[in-house]
Motif scaffolding. Structure first.
Motif, short mmCIF file in Angstrom:
data_model
loop_
_atom_site.label_atom_id
_atom_site.label_comp_id
_atom_site.label_asym_id
_atom_site.label_seq_id
_atom_site.Cartn_x
_atom_site.Cartn_y
_atom_site.Cartn_z
N LYS A 132 0.78 -1.34 0.09
CA LYS A 132 0.09 -0.03 -0.11
C LYS A 132 1.00 1.30 -0.03
CE LYS A 132 -3.01 2.56 3.35
NZ LYS A 132 -3.51 2.27 4.49
N SER A 133 0.86 2.04 -0.89
CA SER A 133 1.60 3.33 -0.91
C SER A 133 0.81 4.39 -1.91
CB SER A 133 3.06 3.10 -1.70
OG SER A 133 3.82 3.91 -1.81
N ARG A 134 1.40 5.71 -1.68
CA ARG A 134 1.03 6.60 -2.46
C ARG A 134 2.04 6.99 -3.56
NH1 ARG A 134 -2.24 11.30 0.70
NH2 ARG A 134 -3.74 10.00 1.74
N LYS A 135 3.37 6.34 -3.25
CA LYS A 135 4.36 6.27 -4.24
C LYS A 135 4.33 5.64 -5.40
CE LYS A 135 7.25 8.43 -0.57
NZ LYS A 135 8.21 8.52 0.10
N SER A 136 5.29 5.60 -6.31
CA SER A 136 5.43 5.09 -7.69
C SER A 136 5.71 3.46 -7.34
CB SER A 136 6.49 5.59 -8.49
OG SER A 136 7.88 5.33 -7.68
N SER A 137 5.34 3.09 -8.58
CA SER A 137 5.66 1.37 -8.83
C SER A 137 7.35 1.27 -8.48
CB SER A 137 5.42 0.98 -10.07
OG SER A 137 4.19 1.17 -10.28
N SER A 138 8.14 2.09 -8.83
CA SER A 138 9.51 2.00 -8.58
C SER A 138 9.76 1.86 -7.20
CB SER A 138 10.27 2.85 -9.42
OG SER A 138 9.95 4.06 -9.09
N HIS A 139 8.95 2.77 -6.37
CA HIS A 139 9.15 2.94 -4.95
C HIS A 139 8.79 1.67 -4.34
CE1 HIS A 139 9.58 4.46 -0.91
NE2 HIS A 139 8.31 4.06 -0.71
N VAL A 140 7.97 0.95 -4.55
CA VAL A 140 7.16 -0.06 -4.12
C VAL A 140 8.31 -1.24 -4.54
CG1 VAL A 140 5.30 -1.83 -4.30
CG2 VAL A 140 4.83 0.87 -4.03
N VAL A 141 8.54 -1.53 -5.57
CA VAL A 141 9.62 -2.49 -6.00
C VAL A 141 10.68 -2.19 -5.07
CG1 VAL A 141 11.02 -3.65 -7.67
CG2 VAL A 141 8.58 -3.10 -7.96
N HIS A 142 11.22 -1.22 -5.06
CA HIS A 142 12.43 -0.76 -4.22
C HIS A 142 12.17 -1.47 -2.69
CE1 HIS A 142 15.89 1.16 -2.70
NE2 HIS A 142 15.15 1.70 -1.72
N MET A 143 11.15 -1.00 -2.07
CA MET A 143 10.66 -1.37 -1.04
C MET A 143 10.64 -2.86 -0.73
SD MET A 143 11.16 1.50 0.60
CE MET A 143 10.59 0.67 2.32
N TRP A 144 9.99 -3.55 -1.53
CA TRP A 144 9.71 -5.01 -1.63
C TRP A 144 11.23 -5.52 -1.64
CZ3 TRP A 144 5.56 -5.22 -5.87
CH2 TRP A 144 4.26 -5.27 -5.13
N MET A 145 11.95 -4.99 -2.24
CA MET A 145 13.29 -5.63 -2.46
C MET A 145 14.21 -5.58 -1.20
SD MET A 145 13.91 -7.13 -5.23
CE MET A 145 15.50 -7.78 -5.05
N ARG A 146 13.73 -4.53 -0.08
CA ARG A 146 14.43 -4.49 1.09
C ARG A 146 13.90 -5.32 2.18
NH1 ARG A 146 14.65 1.70 2.51
NH2 ARG A 146 16.00 0.82 4.34
N SER A 147 12.71 -6.04 1.83
CA SER A 147 12.16 -6.98 2.72
C SER A 147 12.34 -8.42 2.06
CB SER A 147 10.65 -6.80 2.71
OG SER A 147 9.94 -8.18 3.08
N SER A 148 13.00 -9.18 3.26
CA SER A 148 13.70 -10.78 2.64
C SER A 148 12.50 -11.49 1.85
CB SER A 148 14.10 -11.33 4.01
OG SER A 148 13.00 -11.63 4.87
#
Length: 184
Positions: A132-148
């Motif tokens: 869930k985010s107000r930011k871009s798809s690239s931000h979401v993928v970046h955050m997913w990559m920081r979660s194991s």
């Protein structure tokens, strides 16, 4: 050659060049309205238009697949293909999360395995990421990559296909879902 140069000053050729320039501008404008990235469309307009509109997927859903594949390819993995059944499940997941304003891996008590079987997708491997985010798809993928756990799904070499679903609510928040799979 001498006779060719004066043709540039003729009204017919001037109108023709003007019409050509107008046509190119119109194509770029229409592509930008449909969600196609104009820089990509200018390089290869036919391929871009087909890829962005094929299967009725939203450009943001294609973007999510594209970003995921960039990460996978950088890590030496094969890119994923978009799958319509997985996309349908992902879209329904995002819609349900948006309706209830919460993140979840179930819809009406049904887990991913049950929802996938109902879609008719016969799977060998399965995974899901939600955000869930107000930011871009690239931000979401970046955050997913920081979660194991999320990173594990994105980089799972057994996955060959993906479905993406993104639902935006009135306040600008978007609910993202990636459903990964490989068929039997």
């Amino acid at each position: 050659m001498r006779n060719f140069l004066p043709l540039l000053n003729r009204p017919f050729l001037t109108k023709l060049l003007s019409l050509w320039s107008y046509s190119i501008s119109l194509v770029i404008f229409l592509l930008s309205l449909s969600g196609v990235e104009v820089t990509q469309a200018v390089r290869n307009p036919v391929k871009s238009a087909i890829q962005k509109n094929k299967g009725g997927y939203l450009s943001e859903e294609w973007k999510l697949l594209e970003l995921t594949n960039r990460v996978r390819v950088r890590k030496g993995l094969k890119p994923l293909r978009m799958n319509s059944k997985l996309a349908h499940v992902a879209r329904n997941q995002s819609l349900d999360m948006a309706r209830h304003h919460h993140l979840s891996h179930s819809v009406k008590g049904k887990n991913l395995g049950i929802r996938i079987k109902k879609s008719g997708y016969v799977y060998r491997d399965l995974g899901e990421n939600v955000a869930k985010s107000r930011k871009s798809s690239s931000h979401v993928v970046h955050m997913w990559m920081r979660s194991s756990g999320h990173r594990k799904n994105i980089l799972n070499p057994n996955f060959t296909e993906m479905g993406a679903g993104i639902k935006r609510v009135r306040n600008g928040t978007r609910y993202f879902t990636q459903v990964f799979g490989s068929q039997r």
